[in-house]
Motif scaffolding. Structure first.
Motif, PDB file in Angstrom:
ATOM      1  N   ILE A  44      -2.233  -4.996   4.071  1.00  0.00           N
ATOM      2  CA  ILE A  44      -2.759  -3.651   3.858  1.00  0.00           C
ATOM      3  C   ILE A  44      -3.844  -3.293   4.857  1.00  0.00           C
ATOM      4  O   ILE A  44      -4.455  -4.169   5.468  1.00  0.00           O
ATOM      5  CB  ILE A  44      -3.334  -3.513   2.433  1.00  0.00           C
ATOM      6  N   ARG A  66     -11.205   2.248  -0.686  1.00  0.00           N
ATOM      7  CA  ARG A  66     -10.848   1.061  -1.466  1.00  0.00           C
ATOM      8  C   ARG A  66     -12.071   0.172  -1.665  1.00  0.00           C
ATOM      9  O   ARG A  66     -12.328  -0.314  -2.775  1.00  0.00           O
ATOM     10  CB  ARG A  66      -9.740   0.283  -0.754  1.00  0.00           C
ATOM     11  N   GLU A 102      -7.802  -9.359  -6.673  1.00  0.00           N
ATOM     12  CA  GLU A 102      -7.011  -9.047  -5.485  1.00  0.00           C
ATOM     13  C   GLU A 102      -5.968 -10.145  -5.345  1.00  0.00           C
ATOM     14  O   GLU A 102      -6.307 -11.330  -5.327  1.00  0.00           O
ATOM     15  CB  GLU A 102      -7.908  -9.002  -4.251  1.00  0.00           C
ATOM     16  N   ASN A 155      -7.768   7.191  -1.121  1.00  0.00           N
ATOM     17  CA  ASN A 155      -8.060   7.311   0.308  1.00  0.00           C
ATOM     18  C   ASN A 155      -9.201   8.306   0.491  1.00  0.00           C
ATOM     19  O   ASN A 155      -9.732   8.851  -0.490  1.00  0.00           O
ATOM     20  CB  ASN A 155      -6.821   7.666   1.141  1.00  0.00           C
ATOM     21  N   ASN A 198      -4.378   3.290  -0.673  1.00  0.00           N
ATOM     22  CA  ASN A 198      -4.392   1.962  -1.286  1.00  0.00           C
ATOM     23  C   ASN A 198      -4.021   2.103  -2.752  1.00  0.00           C
ATOM     24  O   ASN A 198      -4.212   3.155  -3.362  1.00  0.00           O
ATOM     25  CB  ASN A 198      -5.767   1.312  -1.150  1.00  0.00           C
ATOM     26  N   GLU A 215       0.837  -1.196   0.000  1.00  0.00           N
ATOM     27  CA  GLU A 215       0.000   0.000   0.000  1.00  0.00           C
ATOM     28  C   GLU A 215       0.869   1.242   0.000  1.00  0.00           C
ATOM     29  O   GLU A 215       2.087   1.179   0.169  1.00  0.00           O
ATOM     30  CB  GLU A 215      -0.900   0.008   1.242  1.00  0.00           C
ATOM     31  N   GLU A 238      -7.415  -2.157   4.819  1.00  0.00           N
ATOM     32  CA  GLU A 238      -8.481  -2.178   3.820  1.00  0.00           C
ATOM     33  C   GLU A 238      -9.283  -0.882   3.923  1.00  0.00           C
ATOM     34  O   GLU A 238     -10.215  -0.771   4.713  1.00  0.00           O
ATOM     35  CB  GLU A 238      -9.371  -3.396   4.036  1.00  0.00           C
ATOM     36  N   THR A 289      -5.451  -5.093  -7.466  1.00  0.00           N
ATOM     37  CA  THR A 289      -5.111  -4.412  -6.222  1.00  0.00           C
ATOM     38  C   THR A 289      -4.559  -5.425  -5.216  1.00  0.00           C
ATOM     39  O   THR A 289      -4.990  -6.589  -5.200  1.00  0.00           O
ATOM     40  CB  THR A 289      -6.349  -3.689  -5.633  1.00  0.00           C
TER      41      THR A 289
END
Length: 288
Positions: free
Chosen positions: A194, A200, A216, A234, A176, A171, A196, A187
């Motif tokens: 990370i 995101r 993912e 973000n 993210n 990240e 979450e 991602t």
């Protein structure tokens, strides 16, 4: 601000012993406020910190702070520490948590960033392993990401990207990471260590609604070079397009991502995100 007082013995100041959330208000309404408050309580529970207020009381405090500062568009932060407890690492049962809520005028980053994109850099500072500190806890101890941010600044980048201990992308220092490759959205997975992000999760929902395949997983840093598009997300930056990357182990100091301009998938998701925000805030009053 001049009247606010936090003890010099507060454990948040002494040890980073606490949690926080950053929220954004649009037109007087705080976006995703319940999700942020829920995560605050989850973070506090993970470090055995009891919040002396109910979620509804926290919602009211947030709304009151926004109103008291006469703000419609703002960045709001709620900081919760274990409270003043004297010197010594072991927390005392009698400690009473400190809650501070601040609000500052904020209407977004410069629009030129969204039109031209920003630069990111893969930094040498590695993400703290999940076995050492649960990445789901949004704690006050941000030294790991602070050092990564300083490193990125020295490289002239808008944001720094951390790798985990296995060398996979995790990240940004406050964001993210997303890649777009052959119309698929990629991602790093939660298993990469990370936090979450709430933004995101919104991006993933919007991608699903738009019929964009999502993967993912674990991605090496050089996979950014093979991507058609890249963006970071973000609460305050929403979806920020990325057009250049540095810090990779290549002879060339910096590389353009894709064609070096905002890609169609990034533009589509950013537009959809802002429409989601406007739909939510126009149909709801601030929490009271």
């Amino acid at each position: 601000e001049q009247e606010a007082v936090v003890s010099v013995y507060d454990r948040g100041f002494l040890y980073g012993d606490g949690v926080f959330e950053t929220l954004r208000a649009y037109q007087g309404s705080i976006f995703k406020v319940r999700e942020h408050v829920f995560r605050l309580f989850q973070s506090a529970k993970a470090i055995s910190l009891t919040i002396p207020s109910t979620p509804d009381e926290i919602l009211k405090i947030l709304a009151q702070t926004l109103k008291a500062n006469h703000l419609k568009d703002a960045r709001i932060r709620i900081t919760l520490s274990r409270g003043p407890d004297g010197i010594g690492l072991e927390p005392k049962v009698s400690s009473f948590p400190t809650i501070v809520v601040t609000a500052k005028a904020f209407s977004g980053h410069p629009e030129k960033y969204y039109e031209r994109g920003v630069d990111i850099a893969v930094v040498k500072t590695r993400k703290i392993p999940a076995a050492s500190l649960d990445p789901r806890v949004k704690s006050l101890n941000y030294l790991n990401h602070l050092l990564a941010k300083m490193e990125a600044q020295r490289m002239g980048a808008f944001e720094g990207i951390l790798l985990n201990q296995a060398g996979y992308l995790s990240e940004g220092t406050v964001s993210n990471l997303f890649l777009v490759k052959r119309r698929q959205l990629l991602t790093p997975a939660p298993s990469c260590g990370i936090l979450e992000g709430i933004t995101r999760q919104t991006v993933l929902e919007l991608a699903h609604k738009a019929g964009i395949p999502v993967k993912e997983g674990e991605f090496r840093p050089d996979e950014i070079l093979d991507s058609d598009e890249c963006f970071i997300s973000n609460t305050t930056m929403e979806l920020m397009p990325v057009v250049k990357i540095s810090g990779l182990d290549t002879p060339q100091p910096a590389h353009l991502i894709g064609e070096g301009r905002i890609g169609p998938t990034t533009g589509l998701l950013l537009k959809a995100y802002r429409e989601r925000v406007m739909k939510k805030v126009s149909g709801h009053s601030p929490p009271v």
